[in-house]
Scaffold this motif. Structure first.
Motif: not given
Length: 131
Positions: A55, A75-76, A60
C-alpha cells in the motif's frame, strides 16, 4: 532509526481469519511515514519470500498478489503509523512467516515484486493454518 514491528500472527483453521499489524517508528521530519510504501511479504519453508500486498503512503493505492486477491485486504492508518493485513478465508498454503517492509517513495508493484532493496524490514510473525 526506522523500525517496523509486526503482531497478530497465530494459528487459524482453514476458512478462519487473522489480522496482522505493522507498527512503524523512527521516521523523521524529512522522511515521513506518509511517504513510504509498505508491504506485507511471506516466506514458507523451502520457498522464496514473496510479496503478498502493498500500500502506498498518501494515495493508499493497493496491490495484491493473485493468490490472495479477494481474501486479503491491506489498509493503513497514517495517524497511528500502522499498516494492517486482514486475512480472510485462510488456506493451508497461506501458512508462513509474514514480514512487513517499507521503501521510500516507491510504487506498490515495485515494492511487492521486490524490484529493488527495501529500506527496512520487520522481524516477522508466524501464521499457521491447520485443522
Amino acid at each position: 532509526q526506522l523500525q517496523l514491528v509486526e503482531s497478530g500472527g497465530g494459528l487459524a483453521r482453514p476458512g478462519e481469519s487473522l489480522k496482522l499489524s505493522c507498527v512503524a517508528s523512527g521516521f523523521t521530519v524529512n522522511d515521513q511515514y506518509n511517504d513510504y510504501t509498505i508491504g506485507w511479504f511471506r516466506e514458507a519453508p523451502g520457498d522464496k519470500r514473496e510479496g503478498v500486498s502493498c500500500i502506498s503512503g498518501r494515495e493508499k493505492a493497493e496491490y495484491y498478489a493473485d493468490s490472495v486477491k479477494g481474501r486479503f485486504t491491506i489498509s493503513r492508518d497514517n495517524d497511528k503509523a500502522t499498516v494492517y493485513l486482514q486475512m480472510n478465508d485462510l488456506k493451508p498454503e497461506d501458512a508462513a512467516v509474514y514480514y512487513c517492509a517499507a521503501r521510500l517513495g516507491a510504487t506498490t508493484q515495485s515494492v511487492c515484486q521486490l524490484w529493488g532493496p527495501l529500506d527496512v524490514w520487520g522481524q516477522g510473525v508466524r501464521v499457521a493454518v491447520s485443522s
